[in-house]
Design a protein around this motif. Structure first.
Motif, mmCIF file in Angstrom:
data_model
loop_
_atom_site.group_PDB
_atom_site.id
_atom_site.type_symbol
_atom_site.label_atom_id
_atom_site.label_comp_id
_atom_site.label_asym_id
_atom_site.label_seq_id
_atom_site.Cartn_x
_atom_site.Cartn_y
_atom_site.Cartn_z
ATOM 1 N N UNK A 239 0.906 -1.348 -0.063
ATOM 2 C CA UNK A 239 0.018 0.062 0.037
ATOM 3 C C UNK A 239 0.793 1.249 -0.014
ATOM 4 N N UNK A 240 2.162 1.276 0.007
ATOM 5 C CA UNK A 240 3.125 2.199 0.208
ATOM 6 C C UNK A 240 3.246 2.749 -1.346
ATOM 7 N N UNK A 241 2.868 4.026 -1.643
ATOM 8 C CA UNK A 241 3.193 4.545 -3.007
ATOM 9 C C UNK A 241 4.479 4.759 -3.273
ATOM 10 N N UNK A 242 5.321 5.165 -2.240
ATOM 11 C CA UNK A 242 6.758 5.343 -2.377
ATOM 12 C C UNK A 242 7.520 4.069 -2.799
ATOM 13 N N UNK A 243 6.988 2.894 -2.263
ATOM 14 C CA UNK A 243 7.701 1.732 -2.483
ATOM 15 C C UNK A 243 7.507 1.356 -4.007
ATOM 16 N N UNK A 244 6.012 1.530 -4.599
ATOM 17 C CA UNK A 244 5.899 1.272 -6.064
ATOM 18 C C UNK A 244 6.491 2.239 -6.790
ATOM 19 N N UNK A 245 6.718 3.344 -6.363
ATOM 20 C CA UNK A 245 7.745 4.395 -7.306
ATOM 21 C C UNK A 245 8.998 3.871 -7.334
ATOM 22 N N UNK A 246 9.756 3.577 -6.025
ATOM 23 C CA UNK A 246 11.011 2.923 -5.801
ATOM 24 C C UNK A 246 11.054 1.652 -6.636
ATOM 25 N N UNK A 247 10.163 0.894 -6.961
ATOM 26 C CA UNK A 247 10.320 -0.416 -7.649
ATOM 27 C C UNK A 247 10.429 0.143 -9.177
ATOM 28 N N UNK A 248 9.422 0.942 -9.557
ATOM 29 C CA UNK A 248 9.473 1.218 -10.952
ATOM 30 C C UNK A 248 10.662 2.005 -11.382
ATOM 31 N N UNK A 249 11.288 2.908 -10.499
ATOM 32 C CA UNK A 249 12.509 3.705 -10.911
ATOM 33 C C UNK A 249 13.654 2.809 -10.906
ATOM 34 N N UNK A 250 13.731 1.845 -9.841
ATOM 35 C CA UNK A 250 14.899 0.638 -10.142
ATOM 36 C C UNK A 250 14.738 -0.155 -11.524
ATOM 37 N N UNK A 251 13.542 -0.561 -11.901
ATOM 38 C CA UNK A 251 13.229 -1.378 -12.916
ATOM 39 C C UNK A 251 13.643 -0.466 -14.297
ATOM 40 N N UNK B 19 15.112 1.878 -4.996
ATOM 41 C CA UNK B 19 14.856 0.809 -3.662
ATOM 42 C C UNK B 19 15.824 1.099 -2.688
ATOM 43 N N UNK B 20 17.067 1.077 -2.978
ATOM 44 C CA UNK B 20 18.191 1.367 -2.104
ATOM 45 C C UNK B 20 18.067 2.523 -1.425
ATOM 46 N N UNK B 21 17.538 3.620 -1.924
ATOM 47 C CA UNK B 21 17.519 4.845 -1.490
ATOM 48 C C UNK B 21 16.214 4.834 -0.550
ATOM 49 N N UNK B 22 15.281 4.002 -0.597
ATOM 50 C CA UNK B 22 14.174 4.005 0.184
ATOM 51 C C UNK B 22 14.548 3.161 1.531
ATOM 52 N N UNK B 23 15.363 2.214 1.436
ATOM 53 C CA UNK B 23 16.164 1.651 2.669
ATOM 54 C C UNK B 23 16.769 2.624 3.459
ATOM 55 N N UNK C 120 16.506 5.938 3.563
ATOM 56 C CA UNK C 120 15.506 6.971 4.077
ATOM 57 C C UNK C 120 14.518 6.377 4.972
ATOM 58 N N UNK C 121 14.202 5.028 5.249
ATOM 59 C CA UNK C 121 13.332 4.609 6.249
ATOM 60 C C UNK C 121 14.141 4.104 7.343
ATOM 61 N N UNK C 122 15.194 3.658 7.097
ATOM 62 C CA UNK C 122 16.192 3.254 8.054
ATOM 63 C C UNK C 122 17.144 4.646 8.819
ATOM 64 N N UNK C 123 17.697 5.165 8.178
ATOM 65 C CA UNK C 123 18.524 6.434 8.737
ATOM 66 C C UNK C 123 17.756 7.631 9.107
ATOM 67 N N UNK C 124 16.893 8.071 8.121
ATOM 68 C CA UNK C 124 16.226 9.054 8.439
ATOM 69 C C UNK C 124 14.779 9.330 9.070
ATOM 70 N N UNK C 125 14.200 8.034 9.054
ATOM 71 C CA UNK C 125 12.870 7.835 9.758
ATOM 72 C C UNK C 125 12.881 6.875 11.013
ATOM 73 N N UNK C 126 14.079 6.350 11.133
ATOM 74 C CA UNK C 126 14.479 5.298 12.001
ATOM 75 C C UNK C 126 13.399 4.183 12.122
ATOM 76 N N UNK D 283 12.357 -5.016 5.642
ATOM 77 C CA UNK D 283 11.477 -5.482 4.700
ATOM 78 C C UNK D 283 11.934 -5.014 3.272
ATOM 79 N N UNK D 284 12.070 -3.899 3.043
ATOM 80 C CA UNK D 284 12.252 -3.618 1.624
ATOM 81 C C UNK D 284 13.710 -3.900 1.222
ATOM 82 N N UNK D 285 14.632 -4.020 2.017
ATOM 83 C CA UNK D 285 15.901 -4.652 1.881
ATOM 84 C C UNK D 285 15.489 -6.341 1.296
ATOM 85 N N UNK D 286 14.904 -6.883 2.241
ATOM 86 C CA UNK D 286 14.766 -8.407 1.822
ATOM 87 C C UNK D 286 13.993 -8.481 0.605
#
Length: 292
Positions: free
Chosen positions: A61-73, A247-251, A253-259, A266-269
């Motif tokens: 349900x995360x639009x950022x994740x969908x954007x990250x997947x599309x940009x990576x591919x 996708x790596x940038x989402x990892x 941002x989620x880990x180091x900026x949003x803690x 989960x994104x990394x897996x």
């Protein structure tokens, strides 16, 4: 015989043990911990609560994740195939040269590969600068005005892909050169005596024999570009734009900026599984083609 067998086993264990320990400590154990963390609602550092598959459900349900997947591919599509084919074409041309000319041309293509990404970023920011970049002269001649390339969304990914190809193409060329030099010259001499044209020689001899190297280059590039981070982060002005998120940038941002350590895990897996599945499929398809 049993004594010699025990000696061989002991020697094998002694030589393999450092690698196995290093592999287990630096890769296998962190991977297991990452997988466990992905099922928790936890900060990057510290204890968390078991959350089951909630992090993975959140991905859907995360639009950022969908954007990250599309940009990576999309970036993989723009960079992997062109860099592989272009590396082969350049290697075929360089392989025809002799002596110091070949060495100089090969060094020119390989030189960008040894540059750190920060230097590559600075070089191309100077070249494409909206005020004084040299590339702005032909752009202004065509469009009538200067264009801020990295702030124009449709141009961002293709430009970063082009820069990435320019940066890494030397490694591909080097691998293809090594493969071409392993092809015996007697095979080409026999083909020439039979009246084979250059295209026939390439299609019937060079391409089948260079196919394993092509698979290797494509697989390496695929893995590298699925993990794209540095170029997009730097040219995206510190990753402030969601539209260029990978996708790596989402990892990151989620880990180091949003803690949000559990969600980042989960994104990394997911990225890890995508890399493994795509790499295995590509290898199997390539091997099946090679056997034909």
């Amino acid at each position: 015989m049993n004594r010699f067998r025990r000696q061989e086993v002991t020697a094998a264990v002694v030589f393999l043990l450092p690698f196995v320990l290093t592999y287990g400590v630096l890769f296998l154990w962190p991977t297991i911990q990452l997988a466990v963390l992905s099922f928790q609602k936890a900060p990057l550092i510290g204890e968390g609560q078991w959350a089951g598959f909630r992090n993975y459900a959140r991905l859907l349900n995360d639009k950022l994740f969908a954007t990250a997947v599309w940009n990576t591919l999309y970036f993989v599509l723009l960079s992997v195939v062109p860099s592989t084919l272009l590396g082969l074409v350049i290697a075929l041309g360089v392989n025809r040269l002799k002596g110091w000319t070949q060495s100089v041309i090969l060094a020119c293509f390989f030189l960008p590969y040894i540059l750190p990404v920060s230097v590559v970023y600075r070089i191309w920011m100077w070249i494409t600068d909206n005020q004084f970049g040299i590339i702005q002269y032909p752009i202004a001649a065509i469009w009538g005005e200067n264009v801020s390339i990295f702030r124009t969304l449709p141009l961002f990914m293709p430009t970063v892909a082009f820069i990435t190809i320019w940066w890494l193409i030397g490694f591909n060329v080097l691998l293809f050169i090594a493969g071409l030099r392993n092809i015996s010259s007697e095979i080409y001499e026999a083909a020439a005596l039979d009246g084979a044209t250059r295209w026939q020689t390439f299609r019937r001899i060079t391409w089948p024999l260079i196919w394993p190297i092509t698979v290797l280059v494509a697989t390496i590039q695929l893995i590298m570009q699925l993990k794209i981070f540095d170029q997009i982060y730097l040219f995206g002005q510190g990753g402030r734009t969601d539209s260029t998120l990978g996708m790596v940038e989402l990892v990151y941002r989620s880990a180091f900026q949003k803690n949000q350590g559990g969600y980042a895990a989960a994104v990394a897996v997911v990225l890890f599984l995508v890399i493994v599945i795509v790499s295995v499929l590509q290898f199997q398809l390539a091997r099946a083609r090679g056997q034909r």
